[in-house]
Scaffold this motif. Structure first.
Motif, PDB file in Angstrom:
ATOM      1  N   ARG A 215       0.818  -1.208   0.000  1.00  0.00           N
ATOM      2  CA  ARG A 215       0.000   0.000   0.000  1.00  0.00           C
ATOM      3  C   ARG A 215       0.853   1.261   0.000  1.00  0.00           C
ATOM      4  O   ARG A 215       0.579   2.203  -0.737  1.00  0.00           O
ATOM      5  N   SER A 216       1.902   1.290   0.815  1.00  0.00           N
ATOM      6  CA  SER A 216       2.724   2.499   0.881  1.00  0.00           C
ATOM      7  C   SER A 216       3.495   2.718  -0.417  1.00  0.00           C
ATOM      8  O   SER A 216       3.661   3.859  -0.865  1.00  0.00           O
ATOM      9  N   ASP A 219       0.979   4.045  -2.915  1.00  0.00           N
ATOM     10  CA  ASP A 219       0.647   5.439  -2.601  1.00  0.00           C
ATOM     11  C   ASP A 219       1.768   6.365  -3.046  1.00  0.00           C
ATOM     12  O   ASP A 219       1.521   7.458  -3.588  1.00  0.00           O
ATOM     13  N   TYR A 220       3.005   5.945  -2.824  1.00  0.00           N
ATOM     14  CA  TYR A 220       4.138   6.789  -3.209  1.00  0.00           C
ATOM     15  C   TYR A 220       4.230   6.921  -4.730  1.00  0.00           C
ATOM     16  O   TYR A 220       4.463   8.015  -5.259  1.00  0.00           O
ATOM     17  N   THR A 238      10.573   9.531   5.858  1.00  0.00           N
ATOM     18  CA  THR A 238       9.821   8.354   6.263  1.00  0.00           C
ATOM     19  C   THR A 238      10.369   7.077   5.648  1.00  0.00           C
ATOM     20  O   THR A 238       9.798   6.004   5.826  1.00  0.00           O
ATOM     21  N   GLU A 245      12.327   2.602  -2.474  1.00  0.00           N
ATOM     22  CA  GLU A 245      11.240   2.626  -1.503  1.00  0.00           C
ATOM     23  C   GLU A 245      11.746   2.504  -0.071  1.00  0.00           C
ATOM     24  O   GLU A 245      11.010   2.695   0.867  1.00  0.00           O
TER      25      GLU A 245
END
Length: 247
Positions: A215-216, A219-220, A238, A245
């Motif tokens: 998911r991250s 989203d990125y 983050t 990533e």
């Protein structure tokens, strides 16, 4: 046909998409006139999502409806529109919406020649065919293709369903459909491959293990497509950078 702000809405096809869109329009105040459903599974789905809506034959749905949603498989759409035109089922002033990503309004030409108003609306989301989809509609964008004078109608219907409309030109629908298919197919294939790798080393619940990073990462990737909406410095803090990533 005289129309007010509220329409009588009929649905042809009780797959995963049609009943959900109908329920969303009902929530916006439109009246549902009927839905066609052939298989036992589709009849059960229609009854589950739209319990008070009668299951009717296709001609009767058209006869009762000011807005008709054609939510059938892409391969069946052309034959359905032409067949209904051949028996004079389309009505002047009737709004006809199909939900196929690949087509614009040209596929609705037989209905338009009978005086119907053609609109192509495709919701860019994966449907489960359950009421869960209703909560996800506000997160979805809908591709709208229609003659210029009719575009506001298509956009208004999308807004009433809770989505965000984006105009796609008739000649650009194949490219749009390719983009949708690429995301759907590629994402599914990559997740399946990663799950298989974890299962090969006996990791329990591989879907849960991969959920956060999947998911991250997605989203990125989507955020990079609209850089004005993100702060890359914050993303780097983050654990993300523009090329990787994680660190």
């Amino acid at each position: 046909m005289q129309r007010s702000g509220r329409l009588g809405v009929g649905v042809i096809g009780a797959g995963r998409v049609g009943p959900v869109l109908a329920a969303a329009l009902a929530g916006a105040g439109h009246a549902l006139t009927g839905i066609s459903a052939v298989s036992e599974q589709s009849r059960e789905r229609a009854s589950s999502i739209l319990p008070a809506v009668p299951i009717l034959e296709v001609p009767e749905v058209l006869e009762r409806s000011e807005l008709v949603i054609l939510a059938v498989p892409t391969a069946e759409l052309t034959g359905l529109v032409e067949g209904l035109a051949a028996v004079g089922a389309w009505q002047p002033g009737q709004i006809v919406v199909h939900t196929a990503a690949e087509f614009g309004t040209a596929v609705l030409a037989p209905a338009a020649r009978a005086g119907a108003i053609p609109i192509a609306i495709h919701p860019a989301m994966a449907f489960t065919g359950t009421s869960v989809d209703l909560a996800r509609l506000p997160e979805a964008w809908f591709a709208v293709t229609a003659p210029a004078a009719v575009q506001p109608i298509g956009q208004a219907l999308v807004v009433e369903m809770g989505g965000e409309p984006v105009l796609i030109a008739e000649e650009d629908r194949p490219t749009y459909a390719e983009a949708i298919a690429t995301v759907s197919t590629f994402s599914s294939a990559i997740v399946d491959q990663a799950v298989g790798l974890l299962r090969s080393i006996d990791v329990e619940a591989p879907g849960r293990v991969l959920g956060g990073i999947a998911r991250s990462s997605l989203d990125y990737a989507l955020a990079r497509a609209q850089p004005d909406s993100i702060d890359l410095a914050v993303l780097r803090e983050t654990g993300f950078d523009e090329g990787r990533e994680d660190r």
